[in-house]
Motif scaffolding. Structure first.
Motif, PDB file in Angstrom:
ATOM      1  N   LEU A  21      -8.304  33.296 -18.235  1.00 19.18           N
ATOM      2  CA  LEU A  21      -7.735  32.622 -17.066  1.00 19.18           C
ATOM      3  C   LEU A  21      -8.370  33.160 -15.781  1.00 19.18           C
ATOM      4  CD1 LEU A  21      -4.011  31.773 -16.553  1.00 19.18           C
ATOM      5  CD2 LEU A  21      -5.394  32.604 -14.681  1.00 19.18           C
ATOM      6  N   LEU A  22      -8.519  34.467 -15.694  1.00 22.49           N
ATOM      7  CA  LEU A  22      -9.113  35.063 -14.493  1.00 22.49           C
ATOM      8  C   LEU A  22     -10.576  34.664 -14.328  1.00 22.49           C
ATOM      9  CD1 LEU A  22      -7.407  38.537 -14.754  1.00 22.49           C
ATOM     10  CD2 LEU A  22      -7.144  36.932 -12.844  1.00 22.49           C
ATOM     11  N   HIS A  23     -11.330  34.654 -15.422  1.00 23.26           N
ATOM     12  CA  HIS A  23     -12.730  34.225 -15.340  1.00 23.26           C
ATOM     13  C   HIS A  23     -12.821  32.761 -14.922  1.00 23.26           C
ATOM     14  CE1 HIS A  23     -14.507  37.960 -16.541  1.00 23.26           C
ATOM     15  NE2 HIS A  23     -13.901  37.968 -17.718  1.00 23.26           N
ATOM     16  N   ALA A  24     -11.933  31.926 -15.449  1.00 26.48           N
ATOM     17  CA  ALA A  24     -11.914  30.510 -15.067  1.00 26.48           C
ATOM     18  C   ALA A  24     -11.563  30.337 -13.589  1.00 26.48           C
ATOM     19  CB  ALA A  24     -10.928  29.738 -15.940  1.00 26.48           C
ATOM     20  N   ALA A  25     -10.816  31.296 -13.044  1.00 27.56           N
ATOM     21  CA  ALA A  25     -10.441  31.250 -11.625  1.00 27.56           C
ATOM     22  C   ALA A  25     -11.541  31.812 -10.730  1.00 27.56           C
ATOM     23  CB  ALA A  25      -9.143  32.018 -11.405  1.00 27.56           C
ATOM     24  N   GLY A  26     -12.655  32.234 -11.333  1.00 28.21           N
ATOM     25  CA  GLY A  26     -13.782  32.702 -10.547  1.00 28.21           C
ATOM     26  C   GLY A  26     -13.942  34.206 -10.459  1.00 28.21           C
ATOM     27  N   VAL A  27     -13.116  34.941 -11.176  1.00 24.62           N
ATOM     28  CA  VAL A  27     -13.236  36.402 -11.163  1.00 24.62           C
ATOM     29  C   VAL A  27     -14.430  36.786 -12.028  1.00 24.62           C
ATOM     30  CG1 VAL A  27     -12.125  38.579 -11.783  1.00 24.62           C
ATOM     31  CG2 VAL A  27     -10.769  36.717 -10.798  1.00 24.62           C
ATOM     32  N   GLY A  28     -15.400  37.442 -11.419  1.00 20.47           N
ATOM     33  CA  GLY A  28     -16.602  37.826 -12.153  1.00 20.47           C
ATOM     34  C   GLY A  28     -16.461  39.136 -12.902  1.00 20.47           C
ATOM     35  N   THR A  68       2.059  36.008 -18.792  1.00 19.24           N
ATOM     36  CA  THR A  68       2.971  34.925 -18.419  1.00 19.24           C
ATOM     37  C   THR A  68       3.136  34.848 -16.906  1.00 19.24           C
ATOM     38  OG1 THR A  68       4.131  35.197 -20.513  1.00 19.24           O
ATOM     39  CG2 THR A  68       5.278  33.969 -18.798  1.00 19.24           C
ATOM     40  N   ASP A  69       3.214  35.999 -16.267  1.00 19.66           N
ATOM     41  CA  ASP A  69       3.330  36.033 -14.802  1.00 19.66           C
ATOM     42  C   ASP A  69       2.061  35.509 -14.141  1.00 19.66           C
ATOM     43  OD1 ASP A  69       5.934  37.440 -14.825  1.00 19.66           O
ATOM     44  OD2 ASP A  69       4.732  39.081 -15.654  1.00 19.66           O
ATOM     45  N   LEU A  70       0.910  35.901 -14.685  1.00 19.58           N
ATOM     46  CA  LEU A  70      -0.371  35.429 -14.161  1.00 19.58           C
ATOM     47  C   LEU A  70      -0.486  33.918 -14.319  1.00 19.58           C
ATOM     48  CD1 LEU A  70      -3.238  36.165 -13.062  1.00 19.58           C
ATOM     49  CD2 LEU A  70      -3.952  36.293 -15.465  1.00 19.58           C
ATOM     50  N   TYR A  71      -0.120  33.420 -15.483  1.00 22.44           N
ATOM     51  CA  TYR A  71      -0.184  31.979 -15.748  1.00 22.44           C
ATOM     52  C   TYR A  71       0.738  31.212 -14.794  1.00 22.44           C
ATOM     53  CZ  TYR A  71       0.032  27.539 -18.205  1.00 22.44           C
ATOM     54  OH  TYR A  71      -0.024  26.204 -18.512  1.00 22.44           O
ATOM     55  N   ARG A  72       1.940  31.719 -14.603  1.00 19.14           N
ATOM     56  CA  ARG A  72       2.893  31.072 -13.689  1.00 19.14           C
ATOM     57  C   ARG A  72       2.331  31.053 -12.266  1.00 19.14           C
ATOM     58  NH1 ARG A  72       6.902  34.532 -13.623  1.00 19.14           N
ATOM     59  NH2 ARG A  72       7.602  33.916 -15.679  1.00 19.14           N
ATOM     60  N   LEU A  73       1.745  32.167 -11.845  1.00 18.98           N
ATOM     61  CA  LEU A  73       1.147  32.253 -10.516  1.00 18.98           C
ATOM     62  C   LEU A  73       0.046  31.206 -10.357  1.00 18.98           C
ATOM     63  CD1 LEU A  73       1.031  33.921  -7.843  1.00 18.98           C
ATOM     64  CD2 LEU A  73      -0.694  35.337  -8.977  1.00 18.98           C
ATOM     65  N   GLY A  78      -0.632  29.922  -6.555  1.00 18.67           N
ATOM     66  CA  GLY A  78      -0.707  31.144  -5.772  1.00 18.67           C
ATOM     67  C   GLY A  78      -1.832  32.088  -6.140  1.00 18.67           C
ATOM     68  N   LEU A  79      -2.499  31.837  -7.260  1.00 21.02           N
ATOM     69  CA  LEU A  79      -3.523  32.771  -7.721  1.00 21.02           C
ATOM     70  C   LEU A  79      -4.719  32.820  -6.783  1.00 21.02           C
ATOM     71  CD1 LEU A  79      -4.568  34.775  -9.797  1.00 21.02           C
ATOM     72  CD2 LEU A  79      -5.398  32.839 -11.156  1.00 21.02           C
ATOM     73  N   ASP A  80      -5.208  31.680  -6.366  1.00 23.86           N
ATOM     74  CA  ASP A  80      -6.389  31.655  -5.501  1.00 23.86           C
ATOM     75  C   ASP A  80      -6.129  32.383  -4.187  1.00 23.86           C
ATOM     76  OD1 ASP A  80      -9.141  30.783  -5.033  1.00 23.86           O
ATOM     77  OD2 ASP A  80      -8.245  29.582  -3.428  1.00 23.86           O
ATOM     78  N   GLY A  81      -4.957  32.190  -3.621  1.00 25.82           N
ATOM     79  CA  GLY A  81      -4.620  32.861  -2.368  1.00 25.82           C
ATOM     80  C   GLY A  81      -4.528  34.367  -2.517  1.00 25.82           C
ATOM     81  N   LEU A  82      -4.105  34.823  -3.686  1.00 25.59           N
ATOM     82  CA  LEU A  82      -4.023  36.259  -3.936  1.00 25.59           C
ATOM     83  C   LEU A  82      -5.413  36.852  -4.182  1.00 25.59           C
ATOM     84  CD1 LEU A  82      -1.935  38.507  -4.132  1.00 25.59           C
ATOM     85  CD2 LEU A  82      -1.689  37.978  -6.554  1.00 25.59           C
ATOM     86  N   LEU A  83      -6.257  36.093  -4.874  1.00 21.39           N
ATOM     87  CA  LEU A  83      -7.618  36.559  -5.135  1.00 21.39           C
ATOM     88  C   LEU A  83      -8.480  36.543  -3.878  1.00 21.39           C
ATOM     89  CD1 LEU A  83      -8.340  34.754  -8.516  1.00 21.39           C
ATOM     90  CD2 LEU A  83      -8.148  37.230  -8.175  1.00 21.39           C
TER      91      LEU A  83
END
Length: 85
Positions: A21-28, A68-73, A78-83
């Motif tokens: 999920l994090l890699h798909a969100a652009g985390v290298g 589960t918390d990461l997925y919900r975020l 909210g994930l992109d704004g936190l990253l």
């Protein structure tokens, strides 16, 4: 992009899903800390998160929680704004 730190363990499907999920969100890069090999790392994870299960995910200084918390975020947008504050 904020630093992502994940406390992980062996044979952890939720750790694998969180990494995907994090890699798909652009985390290298994810700083992985294996708690199974280090009692000190496990104690540190417990102190920082208050939890005993893996994964425990931190984005910058923010404790996100487990998968589960990461997925919900991510689902709530909210994930992109936190990253990328």
């Amino acid at each position: 992009m904020q630093t992502v730190t994940m406390y992980t363990g062996p044979f952890c499907p939720y750790c694998t899903m969180a990494k995907r999920l994090l890699h798909a969100a652009g985390v290298g890069h994810i700083d992985e800390i294996r708690v199974d090999a280090s009692p000190e790392a496990f104690a540190e994870m417990q102190q920082l998160s208050g939890q005993r299960s893996v994964p425990q995910i931190f984005i910058g200084e923010t404790h996100v929680g487990g998968f589960t918390d990461l997925y919900r975020l991510q689902q709530e947008g909210g994930l992109d704004g936190l990253l990328n504050p």
